[in-house]
Design a protein around this motif. Structure first.
Motif, PDB file in Angstrom:
ATOM      1  N   THR A   3       0.812  -1.221   0.000  1.00 52.87           N
ATOM      2  CA  THR A   3       0.000   0.000   0.000  1.00 52.87           C
ATOM      3  C   THR A   3       0.841   1.265   0.000  1.00 52.87           C
ATOM      4  O   THR A   3       0.328   2.339   0.296  1.00 52.87           O
ATOM      5  CB  THR A   3      -0.943   0.025   1.219  1.00 52.87           C
ATOM      6  N   ASP A   4       2.119   1.149  -0.361  1.00 56.20           N
ATOM      7  CA  ASP A   4       2.911   2.372  -0.484  1.00 56.20           C
ATOM      8  C   ASP A   4       2.421   3.128  -1.726  1.00 56.20           C
ATOM      9  O   ASP A   4       1.741   2.578  -2.595  1.00 56.20           O
ATOM     10  CB  ASP A   4       4.407   2.045  -0.565  1.00 56.20           C
ATOM     11  N   ASN A   5       2.747   4.386  -1.802  1.00 55.37           N
ATOM     12  CA  ASN A   5       2.250   5.238  -2.881  1.00 55.37           C
ATOM     13  C   ASN A   5       2.605   4.704  -4.267  1.00 55.37           C
ATOM     14  O   ASN A   5       1.774   4.723  -5.175  1.00 55.37           O
ATOM     15  CB  ASN A   5       2.762   6.662  -2.717  1.00 55.37           C
ATOM     16  N   ASN A   6       3.837   4.240  -4.450  1.00 58.53           N
ATOM     17  CA  ASN A   6       4.248   3.726  -5.759  1.00 58.53           C
ATOM     18  C   ASN A   6       3.425   2.504  -6.161  1.00 58.53           C
ATOM     19  O   ASN A   6       3.045   2.355  -7.326  1.00 58.53           O
ATOM     20  CB  ASN A   6       5.745   3.403  -5.769  1.00 58.53           C
ATOM     21  N   ALA A   7       3.156   1.615  -5.221  1.00 61.69           N
ATOM     22  CA  ALA A   7       2.352   0.430  -5.514  1.00 61.69           C
ATOM     23  C   ALA A   7       0.926   0.832  -5.877  1.00 61.69           C
ATOM     24  O   ALA A   7       0.327   0.263  -6.801  1.00 61.69           O
ATOM     25  CB  ALA A   7       2.350  -0.518  -4.316  1.00 61.69           C
ATOM     26  N   LEU A   8       0.382   1.823  -5.182  1.00 59.23           N
ATOM     27  CA  LEU A   8      -0.973   2.281  -5.492  1.00 59.23           C
ATOM     28  C   LEU A   8      -1.032   2.928  -6.870  1.00 59.23           C
ATOM     29  O   LEU A   8      -1.999   2.735  -7.614  1.00 59.23           O
ATOM     30  CB  LEU A   8      -1.475   3.241  -4.418  1.00 59.23           C
ATOM     31  N   VAL A   9       0.004   3.681  -7.230  1.00 61.28           N
ATOM     32  CA  VAL A   9       0.051   4.281  -8.568  1.00 61.28           C
ATOM     33  C   VAL A   9       0.046   3.175  -9.619  1.00 61.28           C
ATOM     34  O   VAL A   9      -0.678   3.250 -10.614  1.00 61.28           O
ATOM     35  CB  VAL A   9       1.274   5.214  -8.718  1.00 61.28           C
ATOM     36  N   ALA A  10       0.821   2.130  -9.413  1.00 63.83           N
ATOM     37  CA  ALA A  10       0.847   1.009 -10.365  1.00 63.83           C
ATOM     38  C   ALA A  10      -0.528   0.359 -10.489  1.00 63.83           C
ATOM     39  O   ALA A  10      -0.909  -0.110 -11.571  1.00 63.83           O
ATOM     40  CB  ALA A  10       1.893  -0.019  -9.936  1.00 63.83           C
ATOM     41  N   CYS A  11      -1.298   0.349  -9.410  1.00 64.89           N
ATOM     42  CA  CYS A  11      -2.640  -0.250  -9.432  1.00 64.89           C
ATOM     43  C   CYS A  11      -3.631   0.565 -10.256  1.00 64.89           C
ATOM     44  O   CYS A  11      -4.717   0.068 -10.585  1.00 64.89           O
ATOM     45  CB  CYS A  11      -3.165  -0.427  -8.013  1.00 64.89           C
TER      46      CYS A  11
END
Length: 190
Positions: A7-15
């Motif tokens: 749930t870090d920002n980079n992972a959420l952006v990828a989602c």
């Protein structure tokens, strides 16, 4: 949290590129606000156009002065959905104050170019909105809107350009107070 492995920002952006997770990721990034802007800005360079589009949509709400040049660059993205989202983010003042609204020196030339030549009618329509912001202050904007109103191949683009062109409903409604006085000899409030 949110059913995501990370749930870090980079992972959420990828989602943002995952149709099953894009809505939840978008909402969470929006909720995180300025803490997410750096990751959102980086997402503008993702190879997935859905991620780039989502990042442009997020920057419509989270934009800061440092993000403005990145948004301007996105109007030349190869994917029309990204260009549409970028033009909307640059034209929409609802979510931004005057503190970071882009000036004509940064956005008018690309908007004029896309209004005249973009192959996607939806992009041209969004470009008309951005060009329309400068129709009172820049003769090139007014002339481009008049050309588009008269000659764009798409009737919806012609209609939208007509709203923002001199004499159009939005153009008239957004006249600066000095122009209203000049036209009527008094302001609308008097």
């Amino acid at each position: 949290m949110l059913g995501f492995v990370r749930t870090d920002n980079n992972a959420l952006v990828a989602c943002l590129g995952d149709p099953q997770r894009t809505v939840a990721a978008y909402r969470e990034l929006l909720r995180r606000g300025t803490d997410a802007v750096r990751a959102v800005r980086a997402g503008l360079h993702d190879e997935d156009p859905a991620v780039r589009e989502g990042c442009c949509r997020l920057l419509d709400h989270l934009v800061d002065i440092e993000s403005m040049d990145a948004l301007v660059t996105m109007v030349d993205d190869p994917d029309p959905r990204v260009r549409i989202a970028a033009f909307h983010a640059l034209a929409c003042d609802r979510c931004k104050g005057d503190t970071c609204a882009p000036g004509a020196d940064r956005v008018l030339d690309p908007a004029l170019r896309h209004l005249a030549t973009d192959p996607d009618r939806h992009v041209r329509a969004r470009a008309a909105e951005l060009v329309g912001k400068f129709a009172h202050s820049d003769a090139r904007a007014a002339a481009a809107l008049q050309r588009s109103r008269a000659a764009d191949p798409d009737p919806a683009v012609r209609k939208k350009a007509g709203w923002f062109a001199p004499g159009g409903t939005i153009h008239e409604r957004t006249l600066p107070p000095d122009a209203r006085r000049t036209r009527s000899g008094r302001t609308r409030d008097s």
